[in-house]
Design a protein around this motif. Sequence first.
Motif, PDB file in Angstrom:
ATOM      1  N   SER A  36      -9.619  59.869  74.103  1.00 26.56           N
ATOM      2  CA  SER A  36      -9.205  58.895  75.108  1.00 26.56           C
ATOM      3  C   SER A  36      -8.997  59.587  76.453  1.00 26.56           C
ATOM      4  N   GLY A  71     -13.983  55.761  74.710  1.00 28.05           N
ATOM      5  CA  GLY A  71     -12.967  55.857  73.663  1.00 28.05           C
ATOM      6  C   GLY A  71     -11.693  55.102  74.016  1.00 28.05           C
ATOM      7  N   ALA A  88      -7.097  60.609  65.935  1.00 26.37           N
ATOM      8  CA  ALA A  88      -8.512  60.505  66.332  1.00 26.37           C
ATOM      9  C   ALA A  88      -9.157  61.850  66.577  1.00 26.37           C
ATOM     10  N   GLY A 134     -11.345  56.272  65.861  1.00 28.15           N
ATOM     11  CA  GLY A 134     -10.745  55.443  66.901  1.00 28.15           C
ATOM     12  C   GLY A 134      -9.937  54.296  66.335  1.00 28.15           C
ATOM     13  N   MET A 143     -12.721  60.649  68.079  1.00 30.01           N
ATOM     14  CA  MET A 143     -12.893  59.927  69.348  1.00 30.01           C
ATOM     15  C   MET A 143     -11.789  60.405  70.292  1.00 30.01           C
ATOM     16  N   PRO A 153     -15.908  53.138  66.006  1.00 29.21           N
ATOM     17  CA  PRO A 153     -14.452  53.355  65.858  1.00 29.21           C
ATOM     18  C   PRO A 153     -14.009  53.618  64.430  1.00 29.21           C
ATOM     19  N   MET A 203     -10.202  51.931  71.857  1.00 29.83           N
ATOM     20  CA  MET A 203      -8.850  52.014  71.270  1.00 29.83           C
ATOM     21  C   MET A 203      -7.941  50.919  71.782  1.00 29.83           C
ATOM     22  N   VAL A 226      -3.032  59.710  69.604  1.00 28.28           N
ATOM     23  CA  VAL A 226      -4.497  59.842  69.604  1.00 28.28           C
ATOM     24  C   VAL A 226      -4.912  61.216  69.112  1.00 28.28           C
TER      25      VAL A 226
END
Length: 430
Positions: A336, A173, A319, A240, A334, A329, A177, A315
């Motif tokens: 990170s 992820g 996300a 994402g 998603m 994405p 990104m 994020v």
Amino acid sequence: MHETTVLLDKDENKDENRDKAATATTVVDRRPDGTPDTTERRRALGGVTRGEVLNILGAGATGFCTALLLFGRLAPLSGPLGFVVVGYLVSLGAYALLAWLEDDGPAVRDRLMTVVLWSAAALLFSGLVLVVGFTFLRGREALVRSNFYTQDMQLAGPLDPITVGGIKHALIGSLIMIAIALAVTVPLGIACAVYLNQTRGRFARFVRTIVEAMTALPSIVAGLFVYATWILILHFPKSGLAAGLAISVMMLPIIIRASDVVLRLVPGNLTEAAEALGAPRWRTVWHVVLPTARSGLATAVILGTARGIGETSPVLLTAGYTAAVNADPTNSPMVSLPLAVFTFVKSPEPVMVARGFGAAAVLMALVLVLFTIARVIGGRGPGQLSKRQARRAARASRRDVERFDDLRAPVPSLLASATPAATTLTGENS
């Protein structure tokens, strides 16, 4: 007899004038063998002598002993921070006194500032080593496991051992990104910096003001902006791609400002020489300005990447969070690496905390890898060509040599004899 007295008075006046001239003139004692004067001592501007090392050690011992007396015997003081501060200040005073015994005022200030700067550099380097070392030390239990890199947390719970689960989903992820953010910010940021420096249109001052204001934009505001426009208004799902756009909002002003500063350092005579040869502005920027500032532009991209890859709140808003691998994405949540670190570390389980520190160590290693790649790509100085560019330049040079040889080749005799006749015939007809 009178004449003799007058002559004696004139001789006495000459002797007095000679004595006055000798008194008013500075006599320089030149050494016949050319040896330098031993009383004049040249000051060493660089390096560390044995005397300075002994002075520093003596001053440090003085500060330590004084702080020990104050905190243990004489004064009712306590605390390690106060002990270090008092000892350091006393050491500086002792070092200044020792330096004053050897040199004058400016030299003492110079040596004292040198010690202060070295102390600040050592403190910063110690803090960096402490942060990195503590992260790797706490995450060593997870870093040595292969499943930590090849598995996600879909089948792992908080009470499962460290041999189950990993950060594969967060690593993928983060890469997706940051790739989206770089694809958006690098061309846009460098183009905006070129507009501010080379084009300088009527909106340059307005754009520069907006960029400086965006530099201080909180990350949560950037996340809310993308969440409101991309998800609430345009009705796209959390993904994402949305997180990459939110990270781009944070990276873009940093890249623009750093690139702006770098492009200002390009010598103006280079662009003037290119324009004097007839090159248009876009060709001057593409072939002269950007290659000259390539190393600095790579540094600007590194600064923006380091800022964007560590963001968490944008994020989380755009996300979401997932414990499984998601390589698409454009759809589905998603996660990170920073968000995974936050989720792992806030757990009370020691195994999850170890996973969090391991993920933080992987994040730092990922930043180091990206930094190395950027330096390899843009680290060459102006005029330094890669092997492929050198081969291309060599082929172009050979073609130029062949073209010049063809122009200098002698004209065949038949054409040489026919050319004047044709010229004559043409002149008669005219």
